[in-house]
Design a protein around this motif. Structure first.
Motif, PDB file in Angstrom:
ATOM      1  N   THR A   1     -18.587 113.624  22.688  1.00 20.15           N
ATOM      2  CA  THR A   1     -19.244 114.090  23.919  1.00 20.15           C
ATOM      3  C   THR A   1     -19.176 115.602  24.022  1.00 20.15           C
ATOM      4  OG1 THR A   1     -18.622 112.026  25.023  1.00 20.15           O
ATOM      5  CG2 THR A   1     -19.336 113.846  26.423  1.00 20.15           C
ATOM      6  N   LEU A   2     -18.050 116.179  23.648  1.00 20.52           N
ATOM      7  CA  LEU A   2     -17.903 117.636  23.703  1.00 20.52           C
ATOM      8  C   LEU A   2     -18.902 118.342  22.798  1.00 20.52           C
ATOM      9  CD1 LEU A   2     -14.060 118.419  23.791  1.00 20.52           C
ATOM     10  CD2 LEU A   2     -15.755 118.918  25.553  1.00 20.52           C
ATOM     11  N   ARG A   3     -19.356 117.668  21.759  1.00 19.47           N
ATOM     12  CA  ARG A   3     -20.260 118.297  20.798  1.00 19.47           C
ATOM     13  C   ARG A   3     -21.722 118.174  21.202  1.00 19.47           C
ATOM     14  NH1 ARG A   3     -16.844 115.750  15.760  1.00 19.47           N
ATOM     15  NH2 ARG A   3     -15.227 117.363  15.700  1.00 19.47           N
ATOM     16  N   LYS A   4     -21.990 117.468  22.286  1.00 22.12           N
ATOM     17  CA  LYS A   4     -23.367 117.319  22.757  1.00 22.12           C
ATOM     18  C   LYS A   4     -23.679 118.378  23.815  1.00 22.12           C
ATOM     19  CE  LYS A   4     -23.554 112.285  22.113  1.00 22.12           C
ATOM     20  NZ  LYS A   4     -23.745 110.989  22.821  1.00 22.12           N
ATOM     21  N   PRO A   5     -24.941 118.792  23.918  1.00 23.20           N
ATOM     22  CA  PRO A   5     -25.320 119.755  24.966  1.00 23.20           C
ATOM     23  C   PRO A   5     -25.034 119.190  26.351  1.00 23.20           C
ATOM     24  CG  PRO A   5     -27.071 119.523  23.341  1.00 23.20           C
ATOM     25  CD  PRO A   5     -26.082 118.444  23.044  1.00 23.20           C
ATOM     26  N   LEU A   6     -24.710 120.062  27.268  1.00 20.00           N
ATOM     27  CA  LEU A   6     -24.380 119.645  28.629  1.00 20.00           C
ATOM     28  C   LEU A   6     -25.648 119.380  29.431  1.00 20.00           C
ATOM     29  CD1 LEU A   6     -22.074 119.356  30.777  1.00 20.00           C
ATOM     30  CD2 LEU A   6     -22.632 121.707  31.437  1.00 20.00           C
ATOM     31  N   PRO A   7     -25.767 118.212  30.069  1.00 18.33           N
ATOM     32  CA  PRO A   7     -26.923 117.959  30.934  1.00 18.33           C
ATOM     33  C   PRO A   7     -26.942 118.944  32.101  1.00 18.33           C
ATOM     34  CG  PRO A   7     -25.733 115.927  30.459  1.00 18.33           C
ATOM     35  CD  PRO A   7     -24.881 117.050  29.972  1.00 18.33           C
ATOM     36  N   ALA A   8     -28.129 119.309  32.507  1.00 17.61           N
ATOM     37  CA  ALA A   8     -28.266 120.226  33.637  1.00 17.61           C
ATOM     38  C   ALA A   8     -27.996 119.484  34.941  1.00 17.61           C
ATOM     39  CB  ALA A   8     -29.661 120.835  33.647  1.00 17.61           C
ATOM     40  N   ALA A   9     -27.683 120.241  35.972  1.00 16.35           N
ATOM     41  CA  ALA A   9     -27.447 119.668  37.296  1.00 16.35           C
ATOM     42  C   ALA A   9     -27.815 120.715  38.339  1.00 16.35           C
ATOM     43  CB  ALA A   9     -25.985 119.235  37.455  1.00 16.35           C
ATOM     44  N   PHE A  10     -28.112 120.258  39.536  1.00 19.66           N
ATOM     45  CA  PHE A  10     -28.402 121.180  40.632  1.00 19.66           C
ATOM     46  C   PHE A  10     -28.014 120.542  41.952  1.00 19.66           C
ATOM     47  CE2 PHE A  10     -32.246 118.673  40.081  1.00 19.66           C
ATOM     48  CZ  PHE A  10     -32.630 118.370  41.386  1.00 19.66           C
ATOM     49  N   ARG A  11     -27.913 121.380  42.971  1.00 20.62           N
ATOM     50  CA  ARG A  11     -27.509 120.939  44.299  1.00 20.62           C
ATOM     51  C   ARG A  11     -28.525 121.414  45.320  1.00 20.62           C
ATOM     52  NH1 ARG A  11     -23.699 123.906  44.612  1.00 20.62           N
ATOM     53  NH2 ARG A  11     -24.422 125.310  46.240  1.00 20.62           N
ATOM     54  N   ILE A  12     -28.912 120.549  46.230  1.00 21.40           N
ATOM     55  CA  ILE A  12     -29.852 120.913  47.291  1.00 21.40           C
ATOM     56  C   ILE A  12     -29.085 121.584  48.416  1.00 21.40           C
ATOM     57  CG2 ILE A  12     -31.588 120.050  48.900  1.00 21.40           C
ATOM     58  CD1 ILE A  12     -31.877 117.597  47.091  1.00 21.40           C
ATOM     59  N   ASN A  13     -29.633 122.685  48.919  1.00 24.15           N
ATOM     60  CA  ASN A  13     -29.009 123.411  50.028  1.00 24.15           C
ATOM     61  C   ASN A  13     -29.090 122.558  51.289  1.00 24.15           C
ATOM     62  OD1 ASN A  13     -28.172 125.136  52.029  1.00 24.15           O
ATOM     63  ND2 ASN A  13     -29.548 126.815  51.494  1.00 24.15           N
ATOM     64  N   SER A  14     -27.950 122.021  51.712  1.00 24.82           N
ATOM     65  CA  SER A  14     -27.929 121.091  52.842  1.00 24.82           C
ATOM     66  C   SER A  14     -28.269 121.764  54.160  1.00 24.82           C
ATOM     67  CB  SER A  14     -26.544 120.441  52.957  1.00 24.82           C
ATOM     68  OG  SER A  14     -25.530 121.424  53.101  1.00 24.82           O
ATOM     69  N   SER A  15     -28.112 123.067  54.248  1.00 23.84           N
ATOM     70  CA  SER A  15     -28.426 123.788  55.482  1.00 23.84           C
ATOM     71  C   SER A  15     -29.808 124.423  55.430  1.00 23.84           C
ATOM     72  CB  SER A  15     -27.381 124.885  55.734  1.00 23.84           C
ATOM     73  OG  SER A  15     -27.381 125.838  54.689  1.00 23.84           O
ATOM     74  N   GLY A  16     -30.545 124.200  54.324  1.00 23.38           N
ATOM     75  CA  GLY A  16     -31.872 124.780  54.174  1.00 23.38           C
ATOM     76  C   GLY A  16     -32.912 124.072  55.023  1.00 23.38           C
TER      77      GLY A  16
END
Length: 862
Positions: free
Chosen positions: A76-91
């Motif tokens: 697993t360490l040798r695989k590229p890291l999946p992207a992630a994001f967070r929605i601005n809850s106060s937006g």
């Protein structure tokens, strides 16, 4: 909002630096997963090495994961890291973005799944509250290169730029969640850059805030590197908050802010007025070796060695202890790293508990965030130094004892330390203390705050006898009074120390559990003020005395600072200057042994190399009283940083209030600050919350001890107009509009959806081209200058403007013949798409859509 002559140039240069690890060959750059890069076109190209024998040996020995999981872990360490994001809850568009993800991208990207372990292309993270954080089954590189994902990638870039989402590694989102933040909390982010966690904390205090109101809390975001402070400012600027202060200090020397009334007033019998800056929550995400980020920073593979963690241990302990000192009683502190190394993790936690003397508690938070897969902390580990494994401090060669410290080991003590217990000296000088040859209960060694009572002495002497072999061998493992194993005997001469602290309450996130990076988190609660440990020369051995003496000196300085406040000291000889220069900030790190400037860490969020202890040139030594009093606020204390000045020009303030019809219920006096002491040449005015106002006033009282690089929300900007008839010299700022909008009654009109859309698309619209006649008349009747256009959801104009969380408004400039929006092209395009999605309209293409409007004014350059 920053100061300094070269701020813009420095910031631009910093942003141009590439964040990704690439192999450079002459004038070419090639990435491992770039299909254009191949051996034929570039015969010198080689992929990243994704293995390191030293790494494998080290973490197998530490038992980071069970042996039967090792292959899955390393693969697993040798695989590229999946992207992630967070929605601005106060937006403002939080719900709109969630609907777009669920109804559009979830379906359109379904065919792109190519990972046997992933069932969905994108999905919300199950452990993040409210489905606000999302996991992608694609690495950042795949998002850039895959044409099918191009629309989704553009969506991510655009929403991130305007602050509606934050692209952040999934495990990096975890530490702020364990702080249990409330809107009224004062929060310190000690090592804040690049700012993703700071942004997350700001979201939390703003989440339930109504339009036009500010939370009672604040966030102070600190970083030791001034260039990284620029990055932090750029990141948090998207939040548009008046509750943030950005400072530039070494975290382990974060200043004490403490003041009280002059002793002359106290002598008159008046009540002592004290102000002391402490925090309800402290986030201590310290500089680390960063091997938890191997999946997104594969260059660490070839650089990794055990010495990286050993070299940072001391600094991490000092930062964490400073955080404990600044934490309020009853407050919560989270210590975290993006490293898997127990020397940087469990060893630091154990040392902080040891030094705190029972003042803090390591919390068990296993019932919080139930969807998060985490593993308990280790209770035993070993140290590796220059290829040699060390099981206890006795094994450390004398010439290495300035680098390898007792606190790195589970027991935390040197083998010949003498313990003083209620006047009775019990020698822990038995060879191999806390090991197979000889052991004192870890309740004594690992937790000196729980001193032995005479009735407990016999029981502990029996345990020593067991470990030394003078007792029967029926039990190879002994437990102390807290239930923690303190030592165990292994085959032959191998020794293994086991900590007596409940380190299993820590949590370690490993990559293969939920397809993420690696992270370590420990959560503390402060029970009582720090208590000083009496310094006794007999307590320290000759070889460990420099380190031990420094520990007690630093801890006693922290304790002295807290005890002065807690006990309400009323000394007539105390004055503001002496209080402002507490002993804590005169500490000199005499025990480091190696230069902090030589320690390089990898940031847990953006992979940029950081020097965690870079000196900022500040002088934290004692300050003469006369010098403090003669320091003018207008000149500022910090070189290269403009001072923070309260804006008090009532003529300008009254003209602004009158021109825009700002209600008297919206406080301006005392809430406006600038970075220019000459009010006639001020370009930008910033708004601060009441909580930030109190901090700034305290900072001025004590001689500007906080080195503030950014503060407040930009709310007004000086305007230069060709039309001399403009009665107000300041225009509204887009960042401050949501706060000010509910209190504005002049220079504000509603626009029907068709005209609002036309404005966003064309950016400049002549009055004669307005679609609605009523809107055309109202717009042409406005006074020249800045104005606000509010979207009316229908196609009819109304005179009643009701502002709520869903209200959409933009700032425009009313000229002689036209109306132009004062919004950047990227912000304008994003808002246009949000409006189109919300109301189900199609965007009409326009040749002017990507052009900057030519309006009859010269905007002030930032």
């Amino acid at each position: 909002m920053g100061g300094g002559r070269k701020r813009g140039r420095t910031q631009r240069r910093h942003f141009k630096q590439g964040r990704e690890n690439v192999w450079k060959y002459g004038n070419k750059e090639a990435r491992p997963d770039d299909p254009a890069a191949n051996v034929e076109s570039n015969p010198t190209w080689q992929p990243f090495a994704t293995q390191n024998s030293n790494f494998d040996e080290y973490y197998k020995e530490q038992n980071i994961v069970p042996e039967d999981e090792w292959e899955e872990f390393i693969c697993t360490l040798r695989k590229p890291l999946p992207a992630a994001f967070r929605i601005n809850s106060s937006g403002q568009f939080c719900k709109d973005i969630m609907l777009q993800l669920e109804n559009d991208f979830l379906k359109s990207l379904k065919a792109e799944v190519n990972d046997e372990y992933e069932m969905e292309a994108i999905r919300p993270l199950p452990w993040y509250p409210g489905n606000l954080a999302w996991h992608l089954n694609f690495s950042r590189m795949q998002l850039r290169k895959n044409q099918t994902l191009e629309r989704f990638h553009e969506f991510l870039k655009q929403e991130n730029e305007v602050g509606n989402i934050t692209r952040q590694e999934a495990v990096s989102m975890v530490p702020p969640l364990f702080l249990d933040v409330l809107p009224e909390h004062h929060i310190l982010d000690m090592c804040a850059a690049p700012g993703s966690k700071t942004f997350q904390l700001l979201e939390m205090i703003h989440e339930s805030t109504e339009p036009g109101l500010l939370p009672n809390g604040l966030v102070i975001a600190n970083d030791a590197d001034v260039q990284r402070c620029n990055l932090l400012i750029h990141q948090t600027k998207r939040m548009s908050t008046a509750n943030l202060v950005v400072t530039n200090h070494e975290a382990q020397h974060f200043p004490t802010c403490y003041s009280m009334k002059d002793h002359k007033e106290i002598s008159k019998g008046e009540e002592v007025s004290k102000s002391y800056l402490q925090f309800d929550r402290v986030l201590c995400d310290v500089p680390c070796s960063g091997d938890g980020t191997l999946r997104k920073a594969p260059d660490i593979w070839r650089k990794w060695n055990a010495g990286m963690g050993n070299g940072l241990h001391r600094l991490q302990v000092e930062i964490a202890m400073r955080g404990v000192a600044l934490l309020k009683v009853g407050g919560r502190m989270v210590y975290s790293t993006c490293s898997m190394n127990p020397v940087e993790n469990e060893a630091v936690v154990a040392e902080v508990l040891r030094r705190s003397g029972g003042s803090i508690k390591l919390l068990d938070v296993s019932d919080e965030l139930p969807g998060l897969i985490r593993r308990p902390g280790l209770i035993t580990w070993k140290i590796k130094d220059r290829g040699i494994w060390l099981a206890c401090y006795k094994d450390v060669p004398k010439y290495r004892r300035s680098v390898i410290l007792p606190s790195m080991f589970p027991s935390g003590q040197s083998h010949d330390e003498i313990l003083i217990t209620d006047g009775i000296q019990e020698h822990a000088g038995i060879p191999g203390s806390n090991s197979v040859e000889g052991k004192v209960d870890s309740q004594i060694i690992s937790q000196p705050e729980n001193l032995l009572q005479p009735q407990d002495m016999c029981e502990n002497l029996e345990k020593v006898a067991v470990s030394t072999g003078t007792a029967s061998d029926e039990s190879k493992l002994e437990e102390n009074s807290s239930g923690s194993v303190s030592a165990k005997k292994l085959d032959g001469d191998i020794r293994e120390e086991i900590s007596g602290f409940p380190l299993e309450n820590c949590m370690r996130i490993v990559p293969h559990d939920q397809n993420s990076g690696a992270f370590f988190i420990a959560v503390f609660e402060k029970l009582t003020p720090l208590q000083a440990i009496p310094t006794n020369p007999a307590r320290h051995s000759t070889e460990s005395r420099p380190h031990s003496a420094n520990i007690n000196r630093n801890l006693n300085n922290e304790c002295k600072e807290e005890m002065d406040i807690t006990n309400n000291v009323q000394d007539e000889n105390i004055n503001i200057a002496s209080l402002a220069t507490s002993d804590v900030d005169t500490m000199v790190n005499q025990s480091t042994g190696i230069s902090i400037n030589d320690k390089v860490s990898v940031c847990s969020e953006d992979n940029e190399l950081q020097k965690p202890g870079v000196s900022n040139g500040e002088d934290n030594g004692p300050t003469d009283t006369k010098e403090v009093k003669s320091k003018s606020q207008s000149h500022g204390k910090w070189r290269g940083i403009d001072p923070v000045v309260f804006f008090k020009n009532q003529t300008i303030i009254n003209s602004i209030r009158s021109f825009y019809g700002i209600s008297e219920s919206f406080p301006l006096d005392g809430h406006l600050v600038t970075r220019n002491s000459d009010s006639n040449h001020v370009k930008r005015i910033y708004y601060i919350s009441k909580s930030v106002q109190d901090i700034l006033q305290l900072n001025i009282q004590i001689g500007e001890r906080l080195k503030i690089t950014s503060v407040g929300l930009k709310i007004f900007e000086r305007q230069k107009s060709n039309d001399s008839s403009t009665p107000c010299s300041f225009r509204l700022s887009s960042e401050g509009l949501p706060l000010l909008l509910p209190y504005t009654s002049k220079q504000i009109i509603c626009a029907p959806l068709r005209d609002f859309q036309q404005l966003l698309q064309q950016r400049t619209v002549k009055f004669v081209d307005c679609i609605d006649a009523c809107f055309r008349e109202k717009a042409s009747n406005l006074m020249p200058g800045c104005c606000v256009i509010v979207l009316n959801e229908g196609n009819e104009i109304t005179n009643d403007i009701v502002v709520d969380a869903s209200t959409i408004a933009i700032i425009c400039w009313k000229g002689k013949t036209n109306l132009g929006i004062l919004l950047s092209p990227s912000d304008g395009q994003e808002l246009l798409e949000r409006v189109a999605l919300r109301f189900g309209i199609q965007i009409r293409t326009s040749p002017k859509a990507d052009e900057i409007a030519e309006i009859d004014m010269d905007e002030t350059k930032d």
